[in-house]
Design a protein around this motif. Sequence first.
Motif, PDB file in Angstrom:
ATOM      1  N   GLU A  77       0.847  -1.196   0.000  1.00 31.55           N
ATOM      2  CA  GLU A  77       0.000   0.000   0.000  1.00 31.55           C
ATOM      3  C   GLU A  77       0.884   1.248   0.000  1.00 31.55           C
ATOM      4  O   GLU A  77       1.784   1.387   0.825  1.00 31.55           O
ATOM      5  CB  GLU A  77      -0.917  -0.004   1.217  1.00 31.55           C
ATOM      6  N   LEU A  78       0.614   2.155  -0.929  1.00 29.12           N
ATOM      7  CA  LEU A  78       1.394   3.378  -1.072  1.00 29.12           C
ATOM      8  C   LEU A  78       1.260   4.310   0.127  1.00 29.12           C
ATOM      9  O   LEU A  78       2.245   4.886   0.600  1.00 29.12           O
ATOM     10  CB  LEU A  78       0.946   4.103  -2.349  1.00 29.12           C
ATOM     11  N   GLY A  79       0.037   4.475   0.638  1.00 30.33           N
ATOM     12  CA  GLY A  79      -0.211   5.467   1.687  1.00 30.33           C
ATOM     13  C   GLY A  79       0.087   4.940   3.074  1.00 30.33           C
ATOM     14  O   GLY A  79      -0.442   3.909   3.492  1.00 30.33           O
ATOM     15  N   ALA A  80       0.911   5.666   3.814  1.00 28.33           N
ATOM     16  CA  ALA A  80       1.310   5.218   5.159  1.00 28.33           C
ATOM     17  C   ALA A  80       0.114   5.152   6.107  1.00 28.33           C
ATOM     18  O   ALA A  80      -0.003   4.210   6.905  1.00 28.33           O
ATOM     19  CB  ALA A  80       2.382   6.146   5.723  1.00 28.33           C
ATOM     20  N   ASP A  81      -0.777   6.136   6.036  1.00 27.14           N
ATOM     21  CA  ASP A  81      -1.940   6.126   6.926  1.00 27.14           C
ATOM     22  C   ASP A  81      -2.922   5.016   6.553  1.00 27.14           C
ATOM     23  O   ASP A  81      -3.508   4.365   7.424  1.00 27.14           O
ATOM     24  CB  ASP A  81      -2.646   7.487   6.881  1.00 27.14           C
ATOM     25  N   MET A  82      -3.101   4.805   5.250  1.00 24.24           N
ATOM     26  CA  MET A  82      -3.965   3.706   4.810  1.00 24.24           C
ATOM     27  C   MET A  82      -3.400   2.371   5.281  1.00 24.24           C
ATOM     28  O   MET A  82      -4.132   1.508   5.778  1.00 24.24           O
ATOM     29  CB  MET A  82      -4.072   3.713   3.284  1.00 24.24           C
ATOM     30  N   ALA A  83      -2.094   2.204   5.131  1.00 23.86           N
ATOM     31  CA  ALA A  83      -1.452   0.952   5.551  1.00 23.86           C
ATOM     32  C   ALA A  83      -1.602   0.740   7.052  1.00 23.86           C
ATOM     33  O   ALA A  83      -1.799  -0.391   7.510  1.00 23.86           O
ATOM     34  CB  ALA A  83       0.021   0.952   5.144  1.00 23.86           C
ATOM     35  N   ALA A  84      -1.515   1.820   7.824  1.00 24.75           N
ATOM     36  CA  ALA A  84      -1.643   1.699   9.275  1.00 24.75           C
ATOM     37  C   ALA A  84      -3.037   1.215   9.666  1.00 24.75           C
ATOM     38  O   ALA A  84      -3.197   0.369  10.560  1.00 24.75           O
ATOM     39  CB  ALA A  84      -1.338   3.042   9.939  1.00 24.75           C
ATOM     40  N   VAL A  85      -4.078   1.736   8.981  1.00 20.60           N
ATOM     41  CA  VAL A  85      -5.434   1.285   9.271  1.00 20.60           C
ATOM     42  C   VAL A  85      -5.612  -0.173   8.836  1.00 20.60           C
ATOM     43  O   VAL A  85      -6.260  -0.966   9.525  1.00 20.60           O
ATOM     44  CB  VAL A  85      -6.471   2.193   8.581  1.00 20.60           C
ATOM     45  N   ALA A  86      -5.008  -0.532   7.713  1.00 25.92           N
ATOM     46  CA  ALA A  86      -5.084  -1.928   7.264  1.00 25.92           C
ATOM     47  C   ALA A  86      -4.456  -2.857   8.296  1.00 25.92           C
ATOM     48  O   ALA A  86      -5.010  -3.921   8.606  1.00 25.92           O
ATOM     49  CB  ALA A  86      -4.391  -2.079   5.916  1.00 25.92           C
ATOM     50  N   ARG A  87      -3.313  -2.476   8.835  1.00 30.51           N
ATOM     51  CA  ARG A  87      -2.672  -3.317   9.859  1.00 30.51           C
ATOM     52  C   ARG A  87      -3.575  -3.467  11.075  1.00 30.51           C
ATOM     53  O   ARG A  87      -3.671  -4.543  11.657  1.00 30.51           O
ATOM     54  CB  ARG A  87      -1.328  -2.706  10.252  1.00 30.51           C
ATOM     55  N   ARG A  88      -4.254  -2.393  11.445  1.00 29.47           N
ATOM     56  CA  ARG A  88      -5.182  -2.462  12.577  1.00 29.47           C
ATOM     57  C   ARG A  88      -6.342  -3.420  12.271  1.00 29.47           C
ATOM     58  O   ARG A  88      -6.718  -4.243  13.108  1.00 29.47           O
ATOM     59  CB  ARG A  88      -5.723  -1.066  12.874  1.00 29.47           C
ATOM     60  N   ASN A  89      -6.888  -3.313  11.062  1.00 25.24           N
ATOM     61  CA  ASN A  89      -8.005  -4.174  10.682  1.00 25.24           C
ATOM     62  C   ASN A  89      -7.604  -5.636  10.578  1.00 25.24           C
ATOM     63  O   ASN A  89      -8.463  -6.524  10.680  1.00 25.24           O
ATOM     64  CB  ASN A  89      -8.595  -3.703   9.350  1.00 25.24           C
ATOM     65  N   LEU A  90      -6.321  -5.886  10.363  1.00 20.74           N
ATOM     66  CA  LEU A  90      -5.824  -7.246  10.174  1.00 20.74           C
ATOM     67  C   LEU A  90      -5.009  -7.737  11.364  1.00 20.74           C
ATOM     68  O   LEU A  90      -4.294  -8.743  11.262  1.00 20.74           O
ATOM     69  CB  LEU A  90      -4.980  -7.302   8.904  1.00 20.74           C
ATOM     70  N   ALA A  91      -5.136  -7.052  12.488  1.00 13.10           N
ATOM     71  CA  ALA A  91      -4.308  -7.368  13.655  1.00 13.10           C
ATOM     72  C   ALA A  91      -4.502  -8.791  14.152  1.00 13.10           C
ATOM     73  O   ALA A  91      -3.590  -9.384  14.730  1.00 13.10           O
ATOM     74  CB  ALA A  91      -4.603  -6.372  14.779  1.00 13.10           C
ATOM     75  N   SER A  92      -5.673  -9.345  13.918  1.00 17.16           N
ATOM     76  CA  SER A  92      -5.944 -10.696  14.421  1.00 17.16           C
ATOM     77  C   SER A  92      -5.432 -11.784  13.482  1.00 17.16           C
ATOM     78  O   SER A  92      -5.524 -12.974  13.808  1.00 17.16           O
ATOM     79  CB  SER A  92      -7.446 -10.886  14.641  1.00 17.16           C
ATOM     80  N   SER A  93      -4.911 -11.394  12.334  1.00 15.09           N
ATOM     81  CA  SER A  93      -4.436 -12.378  11.359  1.00 15.09           C
ATOM     82  C   SER A  93      -2.908 -12.393  11.335  1.00 15.09           C
ATOM     83  O   SER A  93      -2.276 -11.350  11.168  1.00 15.09           O
ATOM     84  CB  SER A  93      -4.964 -12.051   9.961  1.00 15.09           C
ATOM     85  N   ASP A  94      -2.340 -13.573  11.477  1.00 14.08           N
ATOM     86  CA  ASP A  94      -0.881 -13.686  11.412  1.00 14.08           C
ATOM     87  C   ASP A  94      -0.416 -14.145  10.036  1.00 14.08           C
ATOM     88  O   ASP A  94       0.767 -14.463   9.848  1.00 14.08           O
ATOM     89  CB  ASP A  94      -0.363 -14.647  12.488  1.00 14.08           C
ATOM     90  N   SER A  95      -1.325 -14.159   9.055  1.00 16.56           N
ATOM     91  CA  SER A  95      -0.971 -14.607   7.713  1.00 16.56           C
ATOM     92  C   SER A  95      -0.850 -13.451   6.724  1.00 16.56           C
ATOM     93  O   SER A  95      -0.750 -13.671   5.523  1.00 16.56           O
ATOM     94  CB  SER A  95      -2.022 -15.597   7.191  1.00 16.56           C
ATOM     95  N   VAL A  96      -0.864 -12.216   7.238  1.00 19.13           N
ATOM     96  CA  VAL A  96      -0.836 -11.034   6.376  1.00 19.13           C
ATOM     97  C   VAL A  96       0.314 -10.124   6.781  1.00 19.13           C
ATOM     98  O   VAL A  96       0.495  -9.813   7.960  1.00 19.13           O
ATOM     99  CB  VAL A  96      -2.158 -10.241   6.460  1.00 19.13           C
TER     100      VAL A  96
END
Length: 267
Positions: free
Chosen positions: A72-91
């Motif tokens: 993901e190009l955008g740092a803020d977008m990527a940060a929200v994605a990491r939050r949304n995927l925090a429960s997954s260890d496959s991403v």
Amino acid sequence: MSGSNDYVRLRETFNEDAERYDRARPRYPAQMFDDLAAAGVAPGARVLEIGCGTGQATVPLAERGYRIVAVELGADMAAVARRNLASSDSVEVVTAAFEEWSLPAEPFDVVLSATAFHWIDPAVRVSKSADALRLGGLLATVGTHHIAGGTWTEAFFVEIQKLYERFDPSTPLGLRLEGAQDIPEDDRELTSSERFGPASFYRYEWELPYSTADYLDLLLTYSGHRALPDVQQSALLNSIARLIDVNYGGQVVKRYLTELRLAERVR
């Protein structure tokens, strides 16, 4: 990246309000992910996602058991994605421009880009996607089209289009929405590269209701609206809000066409 400064500026607008993007952008039809699996993408497949945004497609991919690297190009977008995927260890979410990101040594089974492939430099997007894939792997691109239907009748679209023509000088005159049947299936860019075989297409038509406030929220996730000067943007949004409140009882129904395009790497 090649292209004009305006193009680069528009591409970067998505990162300006990542929380709004995450809240307002619609998700993807569940059937789309079922069709991807039916095309041979089994749980455990290695997926590279280009332009994951805040994870609208990444989350359901992870829930289906895929191993994902999301760029993901955008740092803020990527940060929200990491939050949304925090429960997954496959991403793994990587903050980078796909054009400049170094491909890992191990190839992927699938390269997927959901409503983002058209923002990647056309000089490299097909060839680098092929380079990222194993032979026989799939390039999966997802397009979203705004189509006629729902509240978006001819009368409503004419009314709202007049507002765009008034406040946004880049608006084409006389623009009208097409039906899904009028939008062609197109794989010329892929087949002309000689790296991919003919594509298969899967299409999903669906509708989503919006209150006036929710609809304005959505509009502010689109690059063209965000790039308008503040005075024009405010005037446009206020006029749209009045139109929906007064003429349509404070709610509109928007009709979407989501298209999944799958093509196999052949060389």
